[in-house]
Design a protein around this motif. Structure first.
Motif, PDB file in Angstrom:
ATOM      1  N   VAL A 124       0.860  -1.182   0.000  1.00 36.60           N
ATOM      2  CA  VAL A 124       0.000   0.000   0.000  1.00 36.60           C
ATOM      3  C   VAL A 124       0.897   1.232   0.000  1.00 36.60           C
ATOM      4  CG1 VAL A 124      -1.803   1.291   1.207  1.00 36.60           C
ATOM      5  CG2 VAL A 124      -1.810  -1.223   1.250  1.00 36.60           C
ATOM      6  N   TYR A 127      -0.363   6.451   2.991  1.00 38.93           N
ATOM      7  CA  TYR A 127      -1.191   6.127   4.155  1.00 38.93           C
ATOM      8  C   TYR A 127      -1.974   7.361   4.592  1.00 38.93           C
ATOM      9  CZ  TYR A 127      -2.513   3.378   8.225  1.00 38.93           C
ATOM     10  OH  TYR A 127      -3.219   2.655   9.165  1.00 38.93           O
ATOM     11  N   GLY A 131      -5.589   5.352   1.881  1.00 32.64           N
ATOM     12  CA  GLY A 131      -4.699   4.255   2.240  1.00 32.64           C
ATOM     13  C   GLY A 131      -5.019   3.670   3.600  1.00 32.64           C
ATOM     14  N   VAL A 135      -6.191  -0.251   4.214  1.00 31.62           N
ATOM     15  CA  VAL A 135      -5.522  -1.179   5.142  1.00 31.62           C
ATOM     16  C   VAL A 135      -6.519  -1.696   6.171  1.00 31.62           C
ATOM     17  CG1 VAL A 135      -3.779  -1.344   6.958  1.00 31.62           C
ATOM     18  CG2 VAL A 135      -3.230  -0.186   4.814  1.00 31.62           C
ATOM     19  N   VAL A 150       3.267  -0.946   4.056  1.00 36.48           N
ATOM     20  CA  VAL A 150       2.873   0.436   3.790  1.00 36.48           C
ATOM     21  C   VAL A 150       4.120   1.264   3.496  1.00 36.48           C
ATOM     22  CG1 VAL A 150       1.882   2.542   4.778  1.00 36.48           C
ATOM     23  CG2 VAL A 150       0.774   0.339   5.171  1.00 36.48           C
ATOM     24  N   ASP A 152       5.350   5.232   2.730  1.00 34.23           N
ATOM     25  CA  ASP A 152       4.951   6.626   2.767  1.00 34.23           C
ATOM     26  C   ASP A 152       6.191   7.469   3.063  1.00 34.23           C
ATOM     27  OD1 ASP A 152       1.859   8.030   3.290  1.00 34.23           O
ATOM     28  OD2 ASP A 152       3.664   9.241   3.578  1.00 34.23           O
ATOM     29  N   ALA A 161       0.774   3.854  10.735  1.00 37.34           N
ATOM     30  CA  ALA A 161       0.628   2.537  10.111  1.00 37.34           C
ATOM     31  C   ALA A 161       1.286   1.453  10.949  1.00 37.34           C
ATOM     32  CB  ALA A 161       1.226   2.563   8.703  1.00 37.34           C
TER      33      ALA A 161
END
Length: 331
Positions: A124, A127, A131, A135, A150, A152, A161
Motif C-alpha cells: 500500500v 497512508y 490508504g 488497510v 505500507v 509513505d 501505520a
C-alpha cells in the motif's frame, strides 16, 4: 508530541561523555574529601592518584580490594552515591553503543529478515485517508497485517501505520530502490493512494517497470487522468468522486440502490462480491448454474461477459467468475 532531533551526532556523543565524566567527578570529589575513610592495603597511604584509581575502578567494576572503605560514612557514600552513579554510567555507555553501533546493525538485520519473508503480500503506497481505509478494510476482511507493507514519505503516517501491526517503509515510492526494498516483484498486488494524480501515475509507472506482472490498483481524483493511469500500467483505476456521484445519482431513482452497493463493498455487509477462477467441474456449464453464489460476470481474457450475454452459456477453462455470495459464506 515529538519531532526529529536537530542535534548533530557528534554533539550527542560529547553530551553523553560529559554527563558520564560529571558523574565520575561527583564520586571522585566525594572520595577525595572523605579519603580518611579509605584504607590502602598496599602502602597504607591514600594519595590523589589512589583516590582517582579507586573511583574509576569502583565506578566501572566492584573494585579489587586493594583500596577499601573502612568507615561507615565512606561505606554509606559508596552504597547510596557511587553505586547509582555506576549504574547510570553503564546505562549511558550501553545506550550510546546501542544508538550509534548496535541499533543500525539490528535494524538492518531485521529489515533483511522481513524482506526475505515477504511473499504474496500487499503493498500500500500512501497512508492518507484512502490508504488508511484500505488497510483497515483488508484487515477486517481477514488479511494478516504481517502480509501488508505500507510505504509513505511522511514519518507521522508511517508511525500511524506501524501501530496497526503492518510492515512499514519510510521512503519515496517513485524510486525503483524503494519498491525493490519491499520485494514488489513477489507481491500479490499494489495499492497506490498517493493523494496526487501526478504522483500516483509516476508511482504506477515505476511499479510497472519493476514488477510487470503484479496487479496495480490506483486512486485517481480527476477523470481526465484515468486514461493516463491505465497507460501507466494500472490494472484498476478508482475515482472516488465519480463513484460517489454514481451513488448519489442512483439514490434519486432508488432509495435502496446506494445501500445495496455499499453492502457489497463493505466487509460488514450482508453480501460480498468475490472473484475466483472457474472450477474444473463447472467448465461447460452456464454461469447461472454455479452453486457457490450468484454469477454476475465472466472475465474471459480481455473480455467482460455479463450473465445475460451468449458467452455466459458455457464456462471455459481460464475464465474468472465474479459472483455475489452471502457474507457468511464469502470467507
Amino acid at each position: 508530541m515529538r519531532r526529529r532531533s536537530t542535534v548533530p551526532v557528534w554533539l550527542s556523543i560529547l553530551w553523553r561523555i560529559g554527563l558520564a565524566l560529571a558523574l565520575v567527578g561527583i564520586a571522585l570529589a566525594g572520595h577525595w574529601f572523605d579519603r580518611d575513610g579509605l584504607r590502602d592495603n598496599v602502602d597504607g597511604s591514600v594519595s590523589f592518584v589512589d583516590v582517582l584509581y579507586f573511583t574509576m575502578i569502583t565506578v566501572t567494576t566492584v573494585g579489587y580490594g586493594d583500596i577499601v572503605p573502612v568507615t561507615e560514612q565512606a561505606r554509606l557514600f559508596d552504597t547510596f552515591v557511587v553505586t547509582p552513579i555506576r549504574l547510570f554510567v553503564w546505562l549511558i555507555f550501553l545506550g550510546t553503543a546501542y544508538d550509534f553501533l548496535l541499533k543500525g546493525v539490528w535494524e538492518r538485520w531485521r529489515m533483511k529478515l522481513i524482506q526475505n519473508r515477504l511473499h504474496d503480500h500487499i503493498v500500500v503506497v500512501g497512508y492518507g485517508t484512502s490508504g488508511t481505509e484500505a488497510v483497515a478494510e483488508l484487515v477486517r476482511r481477514g488479511t494478516d497485517p504481517a502480509t501488508i507493507v505500507v510505504i509513505d514519505a511522511n514519518a507521522d503516517a508511517i508511525d500511524a501505520a506501524e501501530h496497526c501491526g503492518v510492515n512499514v517503509l519510510l521512503g519515496d515510492a517513485t524510486r525503483n530502490a524503494t519498491l525493490e526494498a519491499v520485494q514488489i516483484v513477489r507481491a500479490r498486488s499494489i495499492i497506490i493512494a498517493a493523494g496526487r494524480d501526478d504522483t500516483t501515475i509516476l508511482i504506477a509507472l515505476t511499479a510497472r517497470g519493476v514488477a510487470p506482472g503484479v496487479p496495480v490498483s490506483v486512486i485517481i481524483r480527476s477523470q481526465d487522468n484515468e486514461g493516463l493511469a491505465r497507460e501507466a500500467g494500472a490494472t484498476t483505476v478508482i475515482n472516488p468522486a465519480s463513484f460517489a456521484g454514481l451513488l448519489l445519482a442512483g439514490s434519486t431513482q432508488s432509495e435502496h440502490l446506494a445501500d445495496y452497493l455499499a453492502d457489497l463493498a463493505n466487509h460488514s455487509g450482508r453480501v460480498s462480491l468475490r472473484e475466483r477462477a472457474v472450477a474444473p467441474a463447472e467448465i461447460g456449464k452456464p454461469l447461472s448454474a454455479i452453486e457457490t453464489g450468484l454469477g454476475v460476470r465472466i472475465y474471459r481474457g480481455r473480455s467482460a461477459i455479463g450473465f445475460w450475454e451468449p458467452g455466459s452459456a458455457a464456462l471455459e477453462p481460464g475464465d474468472r467468475i465474479i459472483e455475489i455470495r452471502p457474507m457468511s459464506e464469502a470467507s
